[in-house]
Design an enzyme around this catalytic site. Structure first.
Site, PDB file in Angstrom:
ATOM      1  N   CYS A   2     -12.915 -10.004  -0.856  1.00 31.28           N
ATOM      2  CA  CYS A   2     -13.988 -10.934  -0.534  1.00 31.28           C
ATOM      3  C   CYS A   2     -13.490 -12.377  -0.651  1.00 31.28           C
ATOM      4  O   CYS A   2     -12.511 -12.647  -1.332  1.00 31.28           O
ATOM      5  CB  CYS A   2     -15.209 -10.816  -1.448  1.00 31.28           C
ATOM      6  SG  CYS A   2     -15.790  -9.134  -1.660  1.00 31.28           S
ATOM      7  N   ARG A  27     -10.241 -12.280   4.297  1.00 30.61           N
ATOM      8  CA  ARG A  27     -10.306 -11.600   2.997  1.00 30.61           C
ATOM      9  C   ARG A  27     -11.321 -10.461   2.978  1.00 30.61           C
ATOM     10  O   ARG A  27     -11.411  -9.709   2.007  1.00 30.61           O
ATOM     11  CB  ARG A  27     -10.686 -12.620   1.904  1.00 30.61           C
ATOM     12  CG  ARG A  27      -9.702 -13.751   1.756  1.00 30.61           C
ATOM     13  CD  ARG A  27     -10.180 -14.729   0.718  1.00 30.61           C
ATOM     14  NE  ARG A  27     -10.194 -14.142  -0.601  1.00 30.61           N
ATOM     15  CZ  ARG A  27      -9.155 -14.099  -1.413  1.00 30.61           C
ATOM     16  NH1 ARG A  27      -8.009 -14.603  -1.036  1.00 30.61           N
ATOM     17  NH2 ARG A  27      -9.255 -13.543  -2.598  1.00 30.61           N
ATOM     18  N   TRP A  74     -15.887  -7.656   1.452  1.00 29.84           N
ATOM     19  CA  TRP A  74     -15.189  -6.406   1.746  1.00 29.84           C
ATOM     20  C   TRP A  74     -15.710  -5.432   0.698  1.00 29.84           C
ATOM     21  O   TRP A  74     -15.407  -5.552  -0.484  1.00 29.84           O
ATOM     22  CB  TRP A  74     -13.680  -6.601   1.614  1.00 29.84           C
ATOM     23  CG  TRP A  74     -12.865  -5.428   2.027  1.00 29.84           C
ATOM     24  CD1 TRP A  74     -12.517  -5.075   3.297  1.00 29.84           C
ATOM     25  CD2 TRP A  74     -12.248  -4.460   1.174  1.00 29.84           C
ATOM     26  NE1 TRP A  74     -11.747  -3.940   3.280  1.00 29.84           N
ATOM     27  CE2 TRP A  74     -11.555  -3.540   2.001  1.00 29.84           C
ATOM     28  CE3 TRP A  74     -12.209  -4.263  -0.212  1.00 29.84           C
ATOM     29  CZ2 TRP A  74     -10.849  -2.456   1.495  1.00 29.84           C
ATOM     30  CZ3 TRP A  74     -11.497  -3.187  -0.713  1.00 29.84           C
ATOM     31  CH2 TRP A  74     -10.827  -2.300   0.133  1.00 29.84           C
ATOM     32  N   ASN A 100     -16.194 -12.502  -6.284  1.00 29.65           N
ATOM     33  CA  ASN A 100     -15.046 -11.788  -5.726  1.00 29.65           C
ATOM     34  C   ASN A 100     -14.370 -11.085  -6.894  1.00 29.65           C
ATOM     35  O   ASN A 100     -13.922 -11.727  -7.830  1.00 29.65           O
ATOM     36  CB  ASN A 100     -14.092 -12.798  -5.073  1.00 29.65           C
ATOM     37  CG  ASN A 100     -12.745 -12.190  -4.733  1.00 29.65           C
ATOM     38  OD1 ASN A 100     -12.652 -11.006  -4.424  1.00 29.65           O
ATOM     39  ND2 ASN A 100     -11.708 -12.996  -4.779  1.00 29.65           N
ATOM     40  N   GLY A 101     -14.316  -9.758  -6.857  1.00 32.51           N
ATOM     41  CA  GLY A 101     -13.688  -9.018  -7.958  1.00 32.51           C
ATOM     42  C   GLY A 101     -14.481  -7.764  -8.259  1.00 32.51           C
ATOM     43  O   GLY A 101     -15.331  -7.347  -7.455  1.00 32.51           O
ATOM     44  N   GLU A 495       7.987  -0.215   8.602  1.00 32.41           N
ATOM     45  CA  GLU A 495       7.189  -1.403   8.903  1.00 32.41           C
ATOM     46  C   GLU A 495       6.663  -1.351  10.338  1.00 32.41           C
ATOM     47  O   GLU A 495       5.508  -1.710  10.597  1.00 32.41           O
ATOM     48  CB  GLU A 495       8.043  -2.660   8.645  1.00 32.41           C
ATOM     49  CG  GLU A 495       7.397  -3.992   8.942  1.00 32.41           C
ATOM     50  CD  GLU A 495       6.107  -4.273   8.162  1.00 32.41           C
ATOM     51  OE1 GLU A 495       5.753  -3.511   7.248  1.00 32.41           O
ATOM     52  OE2 GLU A 495       5.424  -5.248   8.497  1.00 32.41           O
ATOM     53  N   LYS A 499       2.707  -1.433  11.222  1.00 31.23           N
ATOM     54  CA  LYS A 499       2.116  -2.444  12.118  1.00 31.23           C
ATOM     55  C   LYS A 499       1.276  -1.756  13.192  1.00 31.23           C
ATOM     56  O   LYS A 499       0.164  -2.163  13.483  1.00 31.23           O
ATOM     57  CB  LYS A 499       3.202  -3.293  12.808  1.00 31.23           C
ATOM     58  CG  LYS A 499       3.920  -4.302  11.971  1.00 31.23           C
ATOM     59  CD  LYS A 499       3.124  -5.518  11.580  1.00 31.23           C
ATOM     60  CE  LYS A 499       2.352  -5.391  10.334  1.00 31.23           C
ATOM     61  NZ  LYS A 499       2.888  -5.428   9.051  1.00 31.23           N
ATOM     62  N   GLU A 502      -1.985  -0.115  11.646  1.00 27.74           N
ATOM     63  CA  GLU A 502      -3.036  -0.955  11.073  1.00 27.74           C
ATOM     64  C   GLU A 502      -3.822  -1.755  12.110  1.00 27.74           C
ATOM     65  O   GLU A 502      -4.999  -2.039  11.896  1.00 27.74           O
ATOM     66  CB  GLU A 502      -2.533  -1.840   9.921  1.00 27.74           C
ATOM     67  CG  GLU A 502      -1.496  -2.865  10.259  1.00 27.74           C
ATOM     68  CD  GLU A 502      -0.956  -3.582   9.027  1.00 27.74           C
ATOM     69  OE1 GLU A 502      -1.588  -3.557   7.961  1.00 27.74           O
ATOM     70  OE2 GLU A 502       0.122  -4.185   9.138  1.00 27.74           O
ATOM     71  N   HIS A 518      13.754  17.812   9.314  1.00 32.79           N
ATOM     72  CA  HIS A 518      13.262  18.637   8.208  1.00 32.79           C
ATOM     73  C   HIS A 518      11.743  18.807   8.252  1.00 32.79           C
ATOM     74  O   HIS A 518      11.135  19.104   7.232  1.00 32.79           O
ATOM     75  CB  HIS A 518      13.695  18.043   6.870  1.00 32.79           C
ATOM     76  CG  HIS A 518      15.180  17.989   6.727  1.00 32.79           C
ATOM     77  ND1 HIS A 518      15.962  19.127   6.634  1.00 32.79           N
ATOM     78  CD2 HIS A 518      16.044  16.947   6.699  1.00 32.79           C
ATOM     79  CE1 HIS A 518      17.242  18.781   6.547  1.00 32.79           C
ATOM     80  NE2 HIS A 518      17.313  17.452   6.583  1.00 32.79           N
ATOM     81  N   LYS A 617      -6.753  -8.919   4.159  1.00 27.71           N
ATOM     82  CA  LYS A 617      -5.445  -9.550   4.001  1.00 27.71           C
ATOM     83  C   LYS A 617      -4.974  -9.504   2.560  1.00 27.71           C
ATOM     84  O   LYS A 617      -3.802  -9.322   2.276  1.00 27.71           O
ATOM     85  CB  LYS A 617      -5.559 -11.002   4.465  1.00 27.71           C
ATOM     86  CG  LYS A 617      -4.290 -11.806   4.368  1.00 27.71           C
ATOM     87  CD  LYS A 617      -3.475 -11.587   5.588  1.00 27.71           C
ATOM     88  CE  LYS A 617      -2.117 -12.263   5.527  1.00 27.71           C
ATOM     89  NZ  LYS A 617      -1.097 -11.399   6.145  1.00 27.71           N
TER      90      LYS A 617
HETATM   91  C1  G6P Z   1      -2.763  -5.747   2.212  1.00 31.78           C
HETATM   92  C2  G6P Z   1      -2.386  -6.361   3.532  1.00 31.78           C
HETATM   93  C3  G6P Z   1      -0.916  -6.070   3.860  1.00 31.78           C
HETATM   94  C4  G6P Z   1      -0.028  -6.543   2.715  1.00 31.78           C
HETATM   95  C5  G6P Z   1      -0.446  -5.934   1.375  1.00 31.78           C
HETATM   96  C6  G6P Z   1       0.270  -6.591   0.219  1.00 31.78           C
HETATM   97  O1  G6P Z   1      -2.795  -4.374   2.325  1.00 31.78           O
HETATM   98  O2  G6P Z   1      -3.208  -5.876   4.569  1.00 31.78           O
HETATM   99  O3  G6P Z   1      -0.548  -6.744   5.046  1.00 31.78           O
HETATM  100  O4  G6P Z   1       1.290  -6.207   2.995  1.00 31.78           O
HETATM  101  O5  G6P Z   1      -1.847  -6.128   1.167  1.00 31.78           O
HETATM  102  O6  G6P Z   1      -0.142  -7.925   0.152  1.00 31.78           O
HETATM  103  P1  G6P Z   1       0.668  -9.097  -0.512  1.00 31.78           P
HETATM  104  O7  G6P Z   1      -0.199 -10.295  -0.327  1.00 31.78           O
HETATM  105  O8  G6P Z   1       0.853  -8.744  -1.954  1.00 31.78           O
HETATM  106  O9  G6P Z   1       1.980  -9.209   0.193  1.00 31.78           O
END
Ligand code: G6P
Length: 622
Positions: A2, A27, A74, A100-101, A495, A499, A502, A518, A617
């Site tokens: 949030c 957020r 969120w 937020n928390g 990665e 990408k 997500e 395997h 994020k």
């Molecule tokens: C969330 C984001 C990812 C990110 C991860 C870790 O899941 O959607 O994109 O890699 O958190 O976040 P940080 O800010 O610790 O790199």
């Protein structure tokens, strides 16, 4: 998770809150709301969905209120609806707050309040905080019998008493209808910044909601609160001990957080990588001595170079960068290294020997799991180093020392430029530690000279965006993809798969190419896309073998290969080339086409690239 924003000053609060919420929308974006306090009356508007829906609901009839709070959510406790959306008001109607928390002991507190006949409207943990403050405020005494001091400010006192009851994490902004000139903020575990202007203040989860209006801020620490009124502000601990905080310049400009002509932040951030990498390396690579200078680590380099073990800990994309780091610390510095999911590390009683060094990697610097892993490591005596993007973030402040990524603000939920900067920082550190151990001056020099060319080489890959778009288009109806790489390209495969899933919601798996046989090989059906990272490296011949295994089963191969590699063409249904570089540096180049591929796939599928469903994020909850 949030985002919260609050304004107190001379201007109309409403547009400042809405604009701030838009900046914080990354957020969380399942519901939002604002509360405006004017003439001792609070007006609340809430909406499900994006901030644009809230904006429409509040309308252009700008309220004259100059004090207000806002929230973008969120969901953690309770569904995403307007009842659970913030702001929350207490049962007396006087206290309104955004949070937020997570309040971990909310059930106990709720039970206690219910035993006092306090009624609840929502399913949230946050409403407990509002009601607790409201209860103390209206009764003038707290749960442990403390009474409001005769000369004290009752609002401030009630907030402080309630904060002392809370277990869990919070960033809070609170108003009280009896105090139309007061805004209170408090922080524990979730980020909170106070922007300080000329007789105006903004409380926000991060500086992006502040920078348009003021350039100076103070960063609250855990268990601290700020009480602002129209003439000034004071900061203190929740134990009522005054603390003085210094004003810091907010380090980025508005331009850095605007779209600047791009359609999406992710597109912009992919394109910014040449500059981000150059800034990340600037002044840190000395080609005369073949050394790396990382100012923030200067006092710890001896310890780092003689450590017996490095643990890298992170989540998501940053964890993938950690995997690259693990490889490089072992290969270049010959230091045993391992990578841990922060969320797992904290709960498995990790063995931290004397001399273990923990490196925490994070874009936001606020990820709750990573923070908890850091605390665990510190408790056990490890030196903890941060590789963090957001300046002044909680991880940046909690670690013993660190290196900033200098990638600039990253707003798209899918991390791109932070990843390449994370890898660049870990590479520089591995080279420097290597130089202090066994790495030859010549090879370090070669690597560093190659490193400084990476921004230009990334620029060349970016030019292939249209070609990569065609590849995405040709495979867009495929719902299952594989991403395969070996050695240093294995984390790149992970990665690439992350990408794609997500933002385009296409199922994708990344794995070491040799592991495919395997099990996952059973998934290959006619036309299934398999993305191979097959640039020239020590395992080149082996990965060609893996490509053949896929082709012979009808899979379609999308191959990322080194420019000028004629041999590879016969194995590729679709070919993407990247400039040649040293094998140790390839992840930084090889990930770029995969970011572009995922971006185009998401756009082609019509998804919200910057705000994919269910994600946020910055994950500030466990
Ligand atoms: C969330 C984001 C990812 C990110 C991860 C870790 O899941 O959607 O994109 O890699 O958190 O976040 P940080 O800010 O610790 O790199």
């Amino acid at each position: 998770m949030c985002g919260i924003v609050a304004y107190l000053g001379q201007k109309n609060a409403q547009p400042i809150l809405i604009e701030g919420l838009k900046r914080l929308e990354y957020r969380g974006y399942d519901s939002s709301g604002i509360a405006l306090l004017g003439d001792a009356e609070v007006t609340i508007t809430k909406s499900v969905g994006r901030i644009s829906a809230l904006e429409e609901k509040v309308g252009v009839d700008v309220s004259a209120a100059t004090l207000g709070i806002g929230h973008t959510r969120w969901a953690t406790h309770g569904a995403a609806n307007t009842i659970n959306a913030h702001p929350h008001v207490d049962y007396t109607g006087k206290i309104t707050l955004v949070h937020n928390g997570i309040i971990e002991n909310y059930a106990t507190l709720k039970k206690w309040l219910e035993s006092k006949s306090v009624e609840f409207a929502s399913e949230t943990d946050t409403e407990v905080v509002a009601n607790l403050i409201g209860y103390f405020y209206s009764h003038g005494n707290s749960r442990n019998g403390t009474k409001v001091p005769a000369s004290g400010n009752k609002f401030e006192w009630a907030v402080q008493e309630a904060l002392n009851e809370l277990v869990g994490s919070y960033g809070l902004a609170i108003i009280c209808s009896d105090y139309p000139d007061t805004l209170i903020g408090a922080k524990k575990g979730s980020p909170l910044i106070l922007g300080v202007g000329e007789k105006e203040f903004i409380i926000a989860s991060d500086a992006s909601a502040i920078v348009e209006h003021m350039t100076q801020a103070i960063y609250l620490s855990d268990n601290e609160m700020v009480i602002a009124n129209r003439d000034g502000f004071k900061t203190k601990t929740i134990d009522n001990i005054a603390v003085s905080k210094s004003l810091k310049e907010i380090e980025f400009s508005l331009d850095a957080i605007e779209l600047a002509g791009y359609e999406h932040y992710m597109q912009k951030e992919i394109a910014e990588q040449p500059e981000a990498l150059a800034t990340c390396m600037k002044g840190r690579i000395d080609l005369k001595s073949n050394r790396v200078v990382l100012g923030g680590l200067q006092n710890h380099l001896r310890k780092l170079a003689s450590t017996k073990r490095i643990i890298l800990t992170a989540c998501g994309t940053a964890w993938h960068a950690g995997l690259v780091g693990e490889f490089l610390f072992e290969q270049l510095a010959r230091i045993p290294a391992e990578v841990e999911y922060a969320s797992e590390f904290r709960y498995r009683n990790p063995v931290i020997n004397d001399g273990t060094i923990v490196i925490a990697i994070s874009q936001s610097g606020e990820t709750a799991d990573t923070l908890a892993a850091i605390e665990q490591a510190k408790e056990r005596g490890a030196l903890v180093i941060g590789a963090v993007n957001v300046v002044g973030s909680t991880i940046a402040r909690t670690t013993d020392a660190g290196v900033y990524l200098r990638a600039g603000p990253e707003i798209g939920v899918a991390s791109t430029k932070a990843f390449t900067a994370q890898v660049a920082v870990l590479t520089m550190l591995a080279i420097e530690l290597g130089r202090r151990r066994h790495l030859s001056n010549e090879y370090a020099g070669e690597l560093l000279r190659e490193m400084v060319q990476l921004p230009d080489k990334v620029g060349l890959i970016l030019k292939q965006s249209d070609h990569i778009k065609e590849i995405a288009k040709a495979n867009i109806d495929r719902d299952n993809w594989l991403f395969l790489g070996r050695g240093l390209n294995y984390p790149v495969a992970l990665e690439g798969a992350l990408k794609l899933k997500e933002i385009s919601y296409i199922h994708a798996e990344g794995m070491p190419a040799a592991e495919m046989k395997h099990g996952p090989i059973a998934l290959i059906t006619d036309g299934m896309p398999a993305v191979f990272i097959a640039t020239r490296c020590s395992q080149y011949e082996k990965i060609i073998g893996n490509i053949e295994q896929v082709r012979s089963r009808g899979g379609k191969t999308i191959v990322v290969a080194t420019e000028g590699d004629e041999n590879i063409k016969q194995y590729a249904d679709y070919l993407i080339t990247v400039p040649d570089t040293d094998e140790k540096l390839q992840p930084i180049l090889n990930v770029i086409p995969l970011q572009i591929l995922a971006y185009h796939a998401a756009v082609l599928r019509g998804h919200d690239v910057d705000k994919p469903r269910n994600l946020a994020k910055s994950v500030t909850v466990e």
